[in-house]
Design a protein around this motif. Sequence first.
Motif, PDB file in Angstrom:
ATOM      1  N   PHE A 140       0.838  -1.202   0.000  1.00 53.54           N
ATOM      2  CA  PHE A 140       0.000   0.000   0.000  1.00 53.54           C
ATOM      3  C   PHE A 140       0.875   1.257   0.000  1.00 53.54           C
ATOM      4  O   PHE A 140       0.678   2.169  -0.801  1.00 53.54           O
ATOM      5  N   ASP A 141       1.835   1.295   0.914  1.00 57.07           N
ATOM      6  CA  ASP A 141       2.711   2.452   0.985  1.00 57.07           C
ATOM      7  C   ASP A 141       3.682   2.491  -0.190  1.00 57.07           C
ATOM      8  O   ASP A 141       3.988   3.558  -0.730  1.00 57.07           O
ATOM      9  N   ASP A 151      12.056   1.557  -1.082  1.00 57.75           N
ATOM     10  CA  ASP A 151      13.345   2.242  -1.093  1.00 57.75           C
ATOM     11  C   ASP A 151      13.326   3.472  -2.009  1.00 57.75           C
ATOM     12  O   ASP A 151      14.077   4.425  -1.776  1.00 57.75           O
ATOM     13  N   PHE A 152      12.484   3.459  -3.013  1.00 58.12           N
ATOM     14  CA  PHE A 152      12.382   4.614  -3.909  1.00 58.12           C
ATOM     15  C   PHE A 152      11.485   5.711  -3.326  1.00 58.12           C
ATOM     16  O   PHE A 152      11.328   6.765  -3.947  1.00 58.12           O
ATOM     17  N   ARG A 153      10.881   5.460  -2.163  1.00 54.09           N
ATOM     18  CA  ARG A 153      10.074   6.480  -1.477  1.00 54.09           C
ATOM     19  C   ARG A 153      10.916   7.239  -0.439  1.00 54.09           C
ATOM     20  O   ARG A 153      10.423   8.179   0.177  1.00 54.09           O
ATOM     21  N   ARG A 154      12.119   6.802  -0.204  1.00 52.18           N
ATOM     22  CA  ARG A 154      12.934   7.443   0.817  1.00 52.18           C
ATOM     23  C   ARG A 154      13.233   8.890   0.435  1.00 52.18           C
ATOM     24  O   ARG A 154      13.306   9.219  -0.760  1.00 52.18           O
ATOM     25  N   PRO A 155      13.339   9.783   1.406  1.00 55.62           N
ATOM     26  CA  PRO A 155      13.544   9.520   2.842  1.00 55.62           C
ATOM     27  C   PRO A 155      12.269   9.314   3.640  1.00 55.62           C
ATOM     28  O   PRO A 155      12.332   9.179   4.868  1.00 55.62           O
ATOM     29  N   LEU A 156      11.099   9.355   2.990  1.00 52.48           N
ATOM     30  CA  LEU A 156       9.865   9.115   3.740  1.00 52.48           C
ATOM     31  C   LEU A 156       9.876   7.719   4.348  1.00 52.48           C
ATOM     32  O   LEU A 156      10.389   6.771   3.749  1.00 52.48           O
ATOM     33  N   LYS A 157       9.273   7.609   5.525  1.00 50.52           N
ATOM     34  CA  LYS A 157       9.189   6.315   6.193  1.00 50.52           C
ATOM     35  C   LYS A 157       7.744   5.828   6.204  1.00 50.52           C
ATOM     36  O   LYS A 157       6.795   6.620   6.183  1.00 50.52           O
ATOM     37  N   LEU A 183       7.531   5.322  -9.413  1.00 45.15           N
ATOM     38  CA  LEU A 183       8.421   4.174  -9.282  1.00 45.15           C
ATOM     39  C   LEU A 183       9.053   3.861 -10.634  1.00 45.15           C
ATOM     40  O   LEU A 183       8.396   3.971 -11.674  1.00 45.15           O
ATOM     41  N   PRO A 184      10.323   3.457 -10.661  1.00 44.85           N
ATOM     42  CA  PRO A 184      10.952   3.130 -11.936  1.00 44.85           C
ATOM     43  C   PRO A 184      10.398   1.834 -12.520  1.00 44.85           C
ATOM     44  O   PRO A 184       9.959   0.941 -11.771  1.00 44.85           O
TER      45      PRO A 184
END
Length: 503
Positions: free
Chosen positions: A230-231, A450-456, A367-368
């Motif tokens: 989901f995230d 990992d491609f959403r970082r730095p968000l947690k 996302l790639p």
Amino acid sequence: MSYNYLPLDRKWLSFQQVKNLLDYQQLVSITFDAHERITRCRQYLDEKMDTSDVLMYGINTGFGFLQNVKIDSGQVGQLQYNLLTSHACGLGEEVPADIVKLMLMLKIKSLSYGHSGVQIDTVKRLMDMYNHNVLPVIYTQGSLGASGDLAPLSHLSLPLIGLGEVYFEGEKQPSQQVLDKLGWRAIQLQSKEGLALINGTQFMSAYGMYCLKKAEHLYAVANLVCALSFDAFNCIVEPLHERIHRIRPHKGQASAANDIRNYLHGSQVMQQPKKEVQDPYSFRCVPQVHGATKDVLETVLNVFLTEINSVTDNPNIFPDEDLIVSGGNFHGQPLALHLDFLSIAMSELANISERRIYQLISGQRGLPLFLVKDAGLNSGFMIPQYTAAGIVSENKQLCTPSSVDSISSSNNQEDHVSMGANAATKCLRVINNVEKVLAIELMSAAQALDFRRPLKTSPVLENLYQAFRKEVSFNEADRVLHDDMMKAIAFVSNIKTPSGTEV
């Protein structure tokens, strides 16, 4: 009271007790009540044999189509010995050790009611086999699931008379060799005993309970991994809102939505503004799909709990009523139908999981493409989705129901059979396949996150992510992903999911 063993008698055996038996390597023991009932029933049968010339099926007659052939009183022991040897016709793969242990326990449980006519020494030997980890070699093929699981239970019982093979101390050995090592004498079977041992549904029941234990775990994993997806896919949380599920109050649906909503609580990703108004069904309708599976698990569990708390051999002996009654409690139709239902329900967890994998690698929502840098030079997660798709299609083929099939046997005496044994073995194949697909989704979701970082993500899901990353690292460039997938499967198998997800 000691908790290092499972007491077996007429008292209701619960799902939690079965799970504890496997998880904590408990021993088994019949109670004093069970001991008394077993010995009383045997005494009654001996007296009946001495005072009556009435034909009693399988006690002083042949079996199946040979039901009207009278057996001389001096040959009843040989009759039971012959029954075990002639019916040990299993083929195929060997039954996993945990399921063999469940078969032993469930056979002891069924005999403990005192309606089967076995001698107490036979039950004690079955307990000794379980407690000393002397596990018979049993095969997956051979049962029609109707006259009891005849072939598998024959292989289960062969070591009692010094025949067949067992696993002991890590090695496959001839049964008689292990009996000699342990100082055990072969059991001299008495009237009715062979029939009591091989009539019954313990093969189907053991597979079913094992599948249900694993299914409960994978249902919880599916909700947890889905929440991470989901995230990772930057989904909208509104489809999880409790008010939606209050007005369509399926129990499982509301539970699934609640679990996933709780897993996402505190996520920074989830709190970001969303461009999309709605998500694909593989995300938006997860409560409805996962929840329906949970409801099926509960239905199937209730059937199997009834079964493992039953007497399923034939004929049944009622000393208090002075009755020996021949019937069909060994017929596996309830199990066959519900094993098919369980297969279908579990396959849907993988079906919708594969669609989430597909969405994650599709190059959407920032996302790639294929979740990898330099797509083109690198194929990234392209082929794990192929693997998941192939597994999902295999499950669809396996979910063709066994229970609609039947074939006549024993010269048409046994003219309708359940095929519950086939339903049982393929149900486990389906569930093992679900585990693989969920592992691929977890790999994909972690890579996407990992491609959403730095968000947690949420604290619960960050813990999941960090634990997984200790086993499988971020995929910077193409490598052999089979190794990652195997590590992911092991991780999914052993993951401790948050509480509150039991069936």
